[in-house]
Design an enzyme around this catalytic site. Structure first.
Site, short mmCIF file in Angstrom:
data_model
loop_
_atom_site.label_atom_id
_atom_site.label_comp_id
_atom_site.label_asym_id
_atom_site.label_seq_id
_atom_site.Cartn_x
_atom_site.Cartn_y
_atom_site.Cartn_z
N HIS A 258 -7.94 -5.85 0.07
CA HIS A 258 -6.42 -4.13 -0.23
C HIS A 258 -5.93 -5.23 1.49
CE1 HIS A 258 -3.99 -0.92 -0.63
NE2 HIS A 258 -3.70 -0.90 0.82
N ASP B 51 -8.49 -6.40 -4.70
CA ASP B 51 -8.33 -5.09 -3.52
C ASP B 51 -8.91 -4.45 -4.93
OD1 ASP B 51 -7.71 -2.94 -3.14
OD2 ASP B 51 -4.99 -4.06 -3.63
N SER C 183 1.07 -1.81 0.04
CA SER C 183 -0.23 0.27 0.03
C SER C 183 0.71 0.94 -0.13
CB SER C 183 -1.27 0.07 1.41
OG SER C 183 -1.84 0.87 1.24
#
Length: 379
Positions: free
Chosen positions: A356, A323, A157
């Site tokens: 995610h 995601d 991320s």
């Protein structure tokens, strides 16, 4: 509560603090005259100093990535499934460094730290920091530790954005870059989610312009709402449906606006409550802005391939099918640019229903692919 740690755990770890007295110039035009970075290490640095790996954390992450701080800890570090003996980031092979970034709220200098000029917490007066600023501060930590080149810089991320920035800012100091569930910049929708979260905090009456610490309060409601919004985006519709569906907390509806009726409502409120008790509101604002501002191609006429022209690292890009915050399409965009720049890159798209947050979960295929790549790194 483990008293005997698992055989594949790094065991007990002790955070360390590095103090830097040389001013750090920031992208916003301000500078920090001095600052601290808190970090942990796992494994041993080899004689050639060639086996060091840097872990970069995401929005709500911190330095405690693996192991335990005491025998009474209920949970290990946030990426313990990936760091340790025999795990993808094998600490019998690698010397791993994990830090809390500037602006954080877990020991590194940030908004909740005391401003030496005022004797009060920095609060909203703490300067806005960027991914590039973080990488510059991390480079100073590497210098302090005697690490000239990282065997790998790894992050998921927002952490993946830092790993990418390393290959741009310090192209000769990174041999492998692993960007997991990340993107070369945020989409408009992602920026919009961050703005909703910020407004929840900024409009909380207890925020007091960022000076809430001086008043002995916290903007609990705002932080709670910000986390609830964010947490929804970290999950997938499939995973939420499987975990909660339309399940009720009780046998019947209450027909009011105040009761917690659905299981998913209870879950989100729990997540928000827990987060608001451990995270700093000003840090949350800073982290979301760092996400929004990350756009390294903006300095290269929006040409992503040119952005990585000087990179010497080998790249591994990973994404997860469900995601939607950092979709596989964004990872493929990055891979296409790296290929256009004639870089050595491999791409893995993992079929996973968790959204995610999958990069934090020990999914067997993910761990196997991750470990296979790390095993190929020569020291």
């Amino acid at each position: 509560m483990p008293t005997v740690f698992p055989h594949d755990s790094v065991g007990l770890v002790t955070p360390q603090t590095a103090h830097f007295s040389e001013p750090l110039a920031l992208a916003c035009g301000r500078s920090l005259p001095a600052y601290d970075l808190i970090y942990e290490t796992y494994g041993q640095l080899n004689a050639a100093r060639s086996n060091a790996v840097l872990i970069c954390h995401a929005l709500s992450g911190h330095h405690h990535a693996a192991g335990f701080h005491s025998a009474d800890d209920r949970k290990p570090g946030w990426w313990d499934s990936c760091i340790g003996p025999g795990k993808p980031i094998d600490t019998t092979k690698f010397f791993v460094v994990s830090l809390n970034n500037l602006g954080g709220c877990n020991g590194s200098t940030g908004p909740s730290s005391i401003d030496p000029d005022t004797g009060k917490p920095f609060g909203a007066n703490f300067p806005v920091v960027t991914v590039e600023d973080w990488v510059n501060s991390q480079a100073r930590l590497a210098d302090l530790l005697g690490i000239d080149t990282w065997a790998a810089v790894i992050g998921g991320s927002l952490g993946g954005m830092q790993a990418l920035q390393w290959t741009i800012s310090y192209p000769n100091r990174v041999r492998h870059c692993l960007a997991i569930a990340s993107a070369p910049k945020l989409s408009a929708q992602n920026i919009a989610f961050n703005e909703v979260a910020r407004q929840a905090i900024l409009t909380d009456p207890e925020f007091h312009g960022g000076s809430f610490q001086e008043r002995g309060v916290i903007p609990k409601r705002g932080l709670m709402l910000a986390r609830m919004v964010g947490h929804i985006t970290y999950l997938s519709d499939d995973s939420m449906g499987e975990k909660f569906g339309r399940g009720l907390k009780s046998e019947k509806l209450n027909y009011d606006f105040h009761s917690v009726e659905f299981q998913v409502e209870s879950y989100l409120r729990y997540q928000g409550e827990e987060f608001s008790g451990r995270f700093d509101a000003n840090t949350y604002l800073l982290m979301t802005k760092a996400l929004d501002y990350f756009d390294p191609a903006a300095n290269f006429n929006d040409d992503l391939a040119k952005t990585f022209a000087n990179a010497t690292a080998r790249f591994c890009v990973m994404s997860f099918t469900t995601d939607w915050r950092f979709s596989p399409a964004r990872s493929r965009e990055l891979v296409d640019a790296l290929m256009a720049a004639r870089k050595d890159v491999c791409y893995l798209e993992i079929d996973a229903p968790q959204g995610h947050d999958a990069f934090l979960i020990p999914i067997p295929r993910y761990l196997q692919a991750f470990g296979n790549y790390m095993n190929r790194i020569s020291l």
